[in-house]
Write a protein that holds these residues in place. Structure first.
Motif, PDB file in Angstrom:
ATOM      1  N   TRP A   6       0.946  -1.325  -0.094  1.00  0.00           N
ATOM      2  CA  TRP A   6      -0.018   0.062  -0.090  1.00  0.00           C
ATOM      3  C   TRP A   6       0.884   1.282  -0.068  1.00  0.00           C
ATOM      4  CZ3 TRP A   6      -5.058   1.243  -0.254  1.00  0.00           C
ATOM      5  CH2 TRP A   6      -5.425   2.667  -0.115  1.00  0.00           C
ATOM      6  N   TYR A   7       1.929   1.386   0.890  1.00  0.00           N
ATOM      7  CA  TYR A   7       2.547   2.305   1.027  1.00  0.00           C
ATOM      8  C   TYR A   7       3.596   2.727  -0.067  1.00  0.00           C
ATOM      9  CZ  TYR A   7       1.213   2.272   5.937  1.00  0.00           C
ATOM     10  OH  TYR A   7       0.533   2.510   7.183  1.00  0.00           O
ATOM     11  N   ALA A   8       4.034   1.524  -0.733  1.00  0.00           N
ATOM     12  CA  ALA A   8       5.151   1.532  -1.703  1.00  0.00           C
ATOM     13  C   ALA A   8       4.574   1.807  -3.240  1.00  0.00           C
ATOM     14  CB  ALA A   8       6.030   0.424  -1.782  1.00  0.00           C
ATOM     15  N   GLU A   9       3.252   1.123  -3.721  1.00  0.00           N
ATOM     16  CA  GLU A   9       2.643   1.374  -4.815  1.00  0.00           C
ATOM     17  C   GLU A   9       1.486   1.809  -4.689  1.00  0.00           C
ATOM     18  OE1 GLU A   9       5.929  -0.849  -6.295  1.00  0.00           O
ATOM     19  OE2 GLU A   9       4.250   0.220  -7.439  1.00  0.00           O
ATOM     20  N   ILE A  10       0.502   1.525  -4.095  1.00  0.00           N
ATOM     21  CA  ILE A  10      -0.951   1.998  -4.172  1.00  0.00           C
ATOM     22  C   ILE A  10      -1.035   3.479  -3.985  1.00  0.00           C
ATOM     23  CG2 ILE A  10      -3.319   1.747  -3.559  1.00  0.00           C
ATOM     24  CD1 ILE A  10      -2.702  -1.300  -2.929  1.00  0.00           C
ATOM     25  N   GLU A  11      -0.460   4.032  -2.963  1.00  0.00           N
ATOM     26  CA  GLU A  11      -0.598   5.416  -2.677  1.00  0.00           C
ATOM     27  C   GLU A  11       0.120   6.118  -3.688  1.00  0.00           C
ATOM     28  OE1 GLU A  11      -1.225   6.316   2.114  1.00  0.00           O
ATOM     29  OE2 GLU A  11       0.710   6.620   1.422  1.00  0.00           O
ATOM     30  N   THR A  12       1.133   5.670  -4.111  1.00  0.00           N
ATOM     31  CA  THR A  12       1.803   6.282  -5.319  1.00  0.00           C
ATOM     32  C   THR A  12       0.899   6.638  -6.353  1.00  0.00           C
ATOM     33  OG1 THR A  12       3.906   5.685  -4.449  1.00  0.00           O
ATOM     34  CG2 THR A  12       3.851   6.342  -6.918  1.00  0.00           C
ATOM     35  N   ALA A  13       0.403   5.297  -6.987  1.00  0.00           N
ATOM     36  CA  ALA A  13      -0.684   5.568  -8.175  1.00  0.00           C
ATOM     37  C   ALA A  13      -1.849   6.396  -7.856  1.00  0.00           C
ATOM     38  CB  ALA A  13      -0.980   3.884  -8.347  1.00  0.00           C
ATOM     39  N   LEU A  14      -2.025   6.327  -6.650  1.00  0.00           N
ATOM     40  CA  LEU A  14      -3.295   7.131  -6.169  1.00  0.00           C
ATOM     41  C   LEU A  14      -3.016   8.676  -6.249  1.00  0.00           C
ATOM     42  CD1 LEU A  14      -4.831   5.364  -3.199  1.00  0.00           C
ATOM     43  CD2 LEU A  14      -5.982   5.598  -5.663  1.00  0.00           C
ATOM     44  N   ARG A  15      -1.864   9.032  -5.679  1.00  0.00           N
ATOM     45  CA  ARG A  15      -1.409  10.284  -5.922  1.00  0.00           C
ATOM     46  C   ARG A  15      -1.149  10.704  -7.232  1.00  0.00           C
ATOM     47  NH1 ARG A  15       2.908   9.626  -3.461  1.00  0.00           N
ATOM     48  NH2 ARG A  15       2.400  10.174  -1.322  1.00  0.00           N
ATOM     49  N   ARG A  16      -0.683   9.817  -8.094  1.00  0.00           N
ATOM     50  CA  ARG A  16      -0.480  10.165  -9.648  1.00  0.00           C
ATOM     51  C   ARG A  16      -1.623  10.294 -10.262  1.00  0.00           C
ATOM     52  NH1 ARG A  16       3.596   6.574 -10.462  1.00  0.00           N
ATOM     53  NH2 ARG A  16       1.946   4.951 -11.011  1.00  0.00           N
ATOM     54  N   ALA A  17      -2.794   9.546  -9.733  1.00  0.00           N
ATOM     55  CA  ALA A  17      -3.869   9.754 -10.253  1.00  0.00           C
ATOM     56  C   ALA A  17      -4.931  11.082  -9.881  1.00  0.00           C
ATOM     57  CB  ALA A  17      -5.040   8.730 -10.178  1.00  0.00           C
ATOM     58  N   GLY A  18      -4.284  11.822  -8.957  1.00  0.00           N
ATOM     59  CA  GLY A  18      -4.717  12.854  -8.495  1.00  0.00           C
ATOM     60  C   GLY A  18      -5.671  12.956  -7.165  1.00  0.00           C
ATOM     61  N   HIS A  19      -5.465  11.834  -6.636  1.00  0.00           N
ATOM     62  CA  HIS A  19      -6.263  11.679  -5.492  1.00  0.00           C
ATOM     63  C   HIS A  19      -5.393  12.187  -4.126  1.00  0.00           C
ATOM     64  CE1 HIS A  19      -9.133   9.711  -2.667  1.00  0.00           C
ATOM     65  NE2 HIS A  19      -8.041   9.509  -1.810  1.00  0.00           N
ATOM     66  N   ASP A  20      -6.466  12.995  -3.465  1.00  0.00           N
ATOM     67  CA  ASP A  20      -5.959  13.699  -2.171  1.00  0.00           C
ATOM     68  C   ASP A  20      -5.421  12.672  -1.156  1.00  0.00           C
ATOM     69  OD1 ASP A  20      -6.888  16.510   0.003  1.00  0.00           O
ATOM     70  OD2 ASP A  20      -5.065  15.187  -0.274  1.00  0.00           O
ATOM     71  N   LEU A  21      -4.351  12.213  -0.647  1.00  0.00           N
ATOM     72  CA  LEU A  21      -4.089  11.255   0.212  1.00  0.00           C
ATOM     73  C   LEU A  21      -4.511  11.890   1.779  1.00  0.00           C
ATOM     74  CD1 LEU A  21      -0.793   9.674  -1.198  1.00  0.00           C
ATOM     75  CD2 LEU A  21      -3.374   8.940  -1.402  1.00  0.00           C
TER      76      LEU A  21
END
Length: 410
Positions: free
Chosen positions: A22-37
């Motif tokens: 989650w920390y290494a891959e998913i959050e990075t992908a969400l951030r790249r997609a414009g999601h506010d973490l």
């Protein structure tokens, strides 16, 4: 089906590995997609990013809902205004954890702080489960608890040893736990850090590196040796083996002509060095080295230039065996043992290697935020591709110097 989703073997991941992913891959992908973490992702957000498989895996293999999983990585439940649920009953410890993480968030990317939060929550919950109480802060405020608390911490680390698969992951847990106890020392006035002398550092590092027959001194043990050293010559011995990572034969034959101390790159030059470069950077201990040179030069007009001279040897300097014997005698006076044995020069050299690896891990943690901005989950890409060689060397040395200062200065 999303091609990224096809490549993820969800069912083979442990719960801990899912959180790391989650920390290494998913959050990075969400951030790249414009999601506010700062806000909790929805299931649709995960589907759109290609990670819908995580919900099925959580339900079928870990008996956990997506909401529960998101809560475990730092997100409140839907509509909840509650703060992070640490899962322990000691408010003093919770306050200290939150204070530590606020400092971590100011220094590092938020995803790195979230990862620390999860690992620390795992630790304090295990502590409470094993010892039926979680008054961690209160325990380290009384110096009389030092011996018992070392055993308590080791008991919890034994549980982690059983629960976690990767030795690399275990070392990350230990690093975060140790940093938290460091925070209790520096910010809360705790008189000791019970993680300084735990055996797991050497055990997990050697498992990771496959070098079980070559144990290392711990940072606390190096500090004890340096404090016990009788005068500048013995201090220089500890510096040469542990802070510079020299072989005992290299220490024995060290000559003033090899030293380059002027400028921004102090180092030792070797004409011929086994399995390594021709120079060794002097990242720490240059003032002590300079003082030793001044003392040798001013105290003996016949000084031959060797830092460990000998009038009885035809070479003009002591042998590697003599360096070994002196180091062992110092360890005996300091009552420092590694796995029940008196340490050798190799354990000092091994300390240098493990400390360097830890420093590199610290550096990569600090590059997480840049990696995220570049759309990469691997901070080593930033280190290799976005920093010049001079910048890489500068940052490596800064983090290594900080680690060595912790050992030698406490």
């Amino acid at each position: 089906m999303n091609s990224q989703q096809e490549t993820i073997n969800w069912s083979q991941k442990s719960l801990d590995e899912l959180r790391e992913f989650w920390y290494a891959e998913i959050e990075t992908a969400l951030r790249r997609a414009g999601h506010d973490l700062e806000s909790r992702p929805t299931y649709q957000d995960l589907v759109d990013a290609g990670f819908s498989g995580i919900a099925y895996t959580l339900r079928e293999h870990h008996d956990m809902t997506l909401t529960d999983f998101l809560r475990s990585v730092g997100y409140d439940g839907p509509g909840s205004e509650d703060s992070y649920q640490w899962g322990i009953g000691d408010e003093t410890t919770i306050d200290a954890l939150e204070a530590f993480l606020r400092r971590a968030e100011r220094k590092r990317a938020s995803s790195t702080a979230d990862s620390k939060r999860y690992r620390l929550a795992t630790y304090v919950r295990l502590y409470e489960a094993v010892h039926e109480m979680a008054a961690i802060v209160d325990r380290v405020m009384d110096v009389d608890n030092e011996y018992d608390e070392l055993r308590r911490v080791e008991a919890v680390l034994n549980e982690l040893d059983d629960d976690l698969k990767s030795n690399e992951s275990k070392l990350r847990y230990l690093s975060d736990i140790r940093q938290f106890y460091d925070h209790l020392e520096t910010r809360h006035g705790a008189p000791f850090n019970p993680t300084d002398n735990v055996d797991h550092t050497e055990i997990w590092t050697q498992r990771l590196d496959g070098e079980k027959d070559n144990p290392a001194l711990s940072s606390a043990q190096v500090g004890t040796l340096y404090t016990t050293a009788d005068g500048p010559e013995e201090q220089l011995l500890v510096l040469a083996l542990c802070a510079w990572g020299l072989r005992r034969s290299e220490v024995a034959g060290l000559h003033v002509s090899q030293l380059v101390l002027d400028g921004d790159d102090p180092h030792i030059a070797f004409d011929d060095r086994k399995n390594g470069p021709g120079t060794v950077a002097l990242i720490y201990g240059v003032p002590e080295l300079t003082d030793r040179l001044d003392a040798l030069g001013s105290g003996d007009r016949e000084w031959n230039g060797y830092l460990f001279p000998s009038t009885e040897s035809s070479s003009g300097h002591v042998t590697g065996e003599t360096i070994q014997a002196r180091f062992k005698r110092l360890a005996q006076r300091a009552e420092v043992r590694v796995r029940g044995e008196w340490p050798t020069s190799k354990t000092g050299r091994r300390f240098w290697y493990t400390t360097y690896n830890q420093a590199m891990s610290d550096l990569l943690d600090n590059l997480d935020v840049i990696a995220g901005e570049q759309g990469s989950s691997d901070p080593s890409v930033v280190l290799k591709n976005y920093l010049s060689e001079a910048e890489r060397r500068k940052y490596r040395r800064e983090f290594m110097r900080e680690r060595l200062a912790e050992a030698f200065e406490g």
